[in-house]
Scaffold this active site. Sequence first.
Site, short mmCIF file in Angstrom:
data_model
loop_
_atom_site.label_atom_id
_atom_site.label_comp_id
_atom_site.label_asym_id
_atom_site.label_seq_id
_atom_site.Cartn_x
_atom_site.Cartn_y
_atom_site.Cartn_z
N THR A 280 -71.05 -34.01 63.25
CA THR A 280 -70.40 -35.25 62.79
C THR A 280 -68.93 -35.00 62.49
OG1 THR A 280 -72.51 -35.93 61.83
CG2 THR A 280 -70.55 -37.10 61.06
N ASN B 10 -78.90 -24.66 64.14
CA ASN B 10 -79.66 -24.74 65.39
C ASN B 10 -79.73 -26.18 65.86
OD1 ASN B 10 -81.29 -23.32 67.37
ND2 ASN B 10 -83.02 -24.52 66.61
N LYS C 16 -79.91 -24.82 59.36
CA LYS C 16 -79.98 -26.27 59.55
C LYS C 16 -80.52 -26.46 60.97
CE LYS C 16 -76.13 -28.59 60.28
NZ LYS C 16 -75.09 -29.64 60.49
O1 LIG Z 1 -73.35 -33.54 62.02
C1 LIG Z 1 -74.05 -32.56 61.77
O2 LIG Z 1 -73.60 -31.39 61.67
C2 LIG Z 1 -75.50 -32.80 61.54
O3 LIG Z 1 -76.18 -31.96 61.03
C3 LIG Z 1 -76.09 -34.06 62.10
C4 LIG Z 1 -76.32 -33.73 63.57
O4 LIG Z 1 -77.28 -32.70 63.61
C5 LIG Z 1 -76.71 -34.92 64.39
O5 LIG Z 1 -75.78 -35.96 64.17
C6 LIG Z 1 -78.10 -35.40 64.07
O6 LIG Z 1 -78.35 -36.40 65.02
P1 LIG Z 1 -79.81 -37.05 65.06
O7 LIG Z 1 -80.09 -37.61 63.69
O8 LIG Z 1 -80.76 -35.94 65.43
O9 LIG Z 1 -79.70 -38.10 66.12
#
Ligand SMILES: O=C(O)C(=O)C[C@@H](O)[C@H](O)COP(=O)(O)O
Length: 281
Positions: free
Chosen positions: A43, A129, A153
């Site tokens: 993100t 991961n 994570k």
């Molecule tokens: O932004 C990050 O580092 C996160 O952990 C969230 C990321 O793994 C991702 O946006 C998660 O997407 P989903 O809920 O699996 O569609």
Amino acid sequence: MEIVVPIVTPFTSDGKIDETKVRTHVENLLKKGVDIIFVNGTTGLGPALSAEEKRKMFDATIEVTDKVIFQVGSLNLSETMELVSYANKKDLIAVASYPPYYFSIPKEFIVKYFKDICSKSSNAVYLYNYPSATGKDVDADMVKEIGCISGVKDTNPDFAHTLRYKELGIKTYNGSDSLAMTSMASGLDGTVSGAGNYAPEILNQIRESLRNGDVGSAIKNQFVLIDLVNLTKRVGQFSAIYELVEEFQGYSVGYPRDPIYPLSKDSSEKLREEARKIWKK
Ligand SMILES: O=C(O)C(=O)C[C@@H](O)[C@H](O)COP(=O)(O)O
């Protein structure tokens, strides 16, 4: 039941990191019950950040809190090692890294990559991961072989896959927004939720409901979160988050950076209108 938020990286209109906006956002999230800040994640557009920008995000965040997981991974190990060394002099929870992505490489290279990071780090080393994004699955068996990972994570729809890490006795989070409630209810250490940038209150409500044994309310709020995330995915998840932080938290976190283009005025207005219908704050 920790709430971890992988924060957005606030850019100015000319693509520079706005550290003041980072601090404002982190202060607000902590006020809203978020426990840990994860910087330079997905993100946060981590793979699109230079080493200097990753450091800037870390520095701005630790001005507010030491409850930080500092994602340092890159496809240039020397840059990653510079960030690991930099973090050695700071107070934080851990450094983290996704595995080397894009390139098809032998498993041994991935094991060596994390062992190299551990050898340089005086801080805890966590794995990020995210198989669907990186093309690599560093599963519990590989973590056991690496031998020095103390947290993970796991962004994975396969929750049983995430539970396997917990068997190793390491800090374990699932990074899928749709599994936020499950992550908090299942004996993991908590959830990592990108939606937490704009809806930390919902994550808190889920946690409180679970603490009170009110699974019905927890599930109801999980569905609100899922509906919001699905809405963002329809228009461009990572750009939409910037809009919804302003809409629901009341302050700007600047812009994403091309090619993660900002939403048009029309798309933003439609997104916000739809989001208000989903989450009647
Ligand atoms: O932004 C990050 O580092 C996160 O952990 C969230 C990321 O793994 C991702 O946006 C998660 O997407 P989903 O809920 O699996 O569609």
